[in-house]
Scaffold this motif. Structure first.
Motif, mmCIF file in Angstrom:
data_model
loop_
_atom_site.group_PDB
_atom_site.id
_atom_site.type_symbol
_atom_site.label_atom_id
_atom_site.label_comp_id
_atom_site.label_asym_id
_atom_site.label_seq_id
_atom_site.Cartn_x
_atom_site.Cartn_y
_atom_site.Cartn_z
ATOM 1 N N ASN A 265 0.830 -1.254 0.131
ATOM 2 C CA ASN A 265 0.020 0.080 0.006
ATOM 3 C C ASN A 265 0.776 1.111 -0.047
ATOM 4 N N LEU A 266 1.966 1.207 -0.660
ATOM 5 C CA LEU A 266 2.710 2.182 -0.701
ATOM 6 C C LEU A 266 2.035 3.656 -1.350
ATOM 7 N N MET A 267 1.426 3.392 -2.413
ATOM 8 C CA MET A 267 0.564 4.593 -3.038
ATOM 9 C C MET A 267 -0.835 4.343 -2.376
ATOM 10 N N ASP A 268 -0.947 5.063 -1.220
ATOM 11 C CA ASP A 268 -2.330 5.016 -0.503
ATOM 12 C C ASP A 268 -2.958 6.273 -0.791
ATOM 13 N N ALA A 269 -3.847 6.711 -0.099
ATOM 14 C CA ALA A 269 -4.557 7.946 -0.509
ATOM 15 C C ALA A 269 -3.637 9.297 -0.466
#
Length: 314
Positions: A208-212
């Motif tokens: 989830n490195l690219m989360d919101a």
């Protein structure tokens, strides 16, 4: 006295066997490596395991005399926790993987940079004379500067894009506009990027490195390319960012579940392109040479190529 050939167990999906059954013995012979390849060696008699996900389940502990597990994939997150700590594990890094990944990333970066979809998909008789930016005016960020990430960063820089690279540990590369590292460098690496490429390994730290929050950092309407690992992205956050316009388009080659289920929202979203995990397919010929070289090194008592660091998981 002659040395008995090493027994090499092929533990991979059935579809891969015909290609490697032909290539590996031939390459072993060319490299002067004495080895017998089979899918049926008794576990207790196996010296080396050639592995790819999707084959029969393995109890690695049963291979009591094995000298190492040689993966045909660049990523080893599926087995790094199941291979005994004292059994060497290598990942696949070869010219075929590097070239294939660089071509996929460069092709899709240029596709979005030049607005090719708008021209090809419309074809509605309307003359839209809108010239794209030059590459030098479109900042690109590559997250992950391992073998594959660095190959892509260099290729994009060679096309004229100002490339910012980010990695867990510092990596120097004079062709990059910026090279950042560590958790403190990630927000700066993402800030203002118009194309973001995900090529970090999948670890507990990068899931989830690219989360919101991080999806909000690049330029509004940026393009996200993910040929790395599906779980690097929070899928729900990405869909929300696409619907809200923060992400202009996502071209995705990897997913949490593969094949991607037919009812998954990515298939129907107008600003998502799905490709079926083809960005960096392992090529039999080049991979066979890496396997042969590691067997030669093992027999000679030399360090193995691309040995996985168990502390980092890659």
């Amino acid at each position: 006295m002659s040395i008995a050939p090493a027994r090499v167990h092929f533990a991979a999906p059935d579809r891969l066997w015909p290609g490697y059954a032909e290539a590996l013995p031939r390459v072993f012979a060319e490299a002067g490596v004495a080895a017998e390849l089979s899918r049926d060696h008794p576990p207790g008699e196996v010296d080396w395991i050639v592995y790819a996900p999707g084959g029969p389940a393995l109890d690695f502990a049963a291979f009591s005399r094995a000298k190492g597990v040689l993966s045909l994939w660049a990523g080893v997150e599926r087995i790094v926790g199941t291979v005994p700590a004292d059994l060497p594990l290598t990942r696949m890094v070869d010219d075929g993987l590097r070239q294939g990944m660089a071509e996929w990333v460069a092709g899709h970066a240029l596709r979005h940079h030049l607005g090719i979809d708008a021209h090809v998909l419309r074809q509605d008789g309307v003359w839209r004379h809108v010239a794209p930016k030059l590459a030098r005016d479109r900042p690109v960020t590559v997250l992950g500067l391992g073998e594959l990430g660095m190959a892509c960063a260099r290729t994009l820089a060679g096309l004229g894009f100002p490339v910012t690279g980010w990695s867990r540990r510092p990596r120097a590369e004079p062709r990059l506009a910026h090279a950042l590292s560590g958790p403190e460098g990630l927000p700066e690496a993402l800030a203002g990027a118009e194309i973001v490429v995900l090529l970090t390994p999948l670890t507990p730290e990068t899931e989830n490195l690219m989360d919101a929050a991080r999806l909000s950092l690049p330029a509004r309407g940026f393009v996200l390319l993910n040929p790395g690992r599906g779980a690097l992205i929070d899928d729900a956050a990405l869909l929300a960012a696409l619907d809200g316009g923060q992400v202009g388009h996502a071209t995705l080659d990897v997913f949490r579940q593969e094949p991607l289920p037919p009812d998954h929202a990515f298939w129907a979203h107008p600003r998502v392109t799905v490709t079926p995990h083809i960005a960096a397919e392992t090529r039999v010929e080049s991979a066979a040479r890496v396997i042969a070289e590691n067997l030669r090194r093992g027999a000679a008592g030399e360090p193995l190529l691309h040995l996985v660091d168990r502390r980092t998981g890659y």
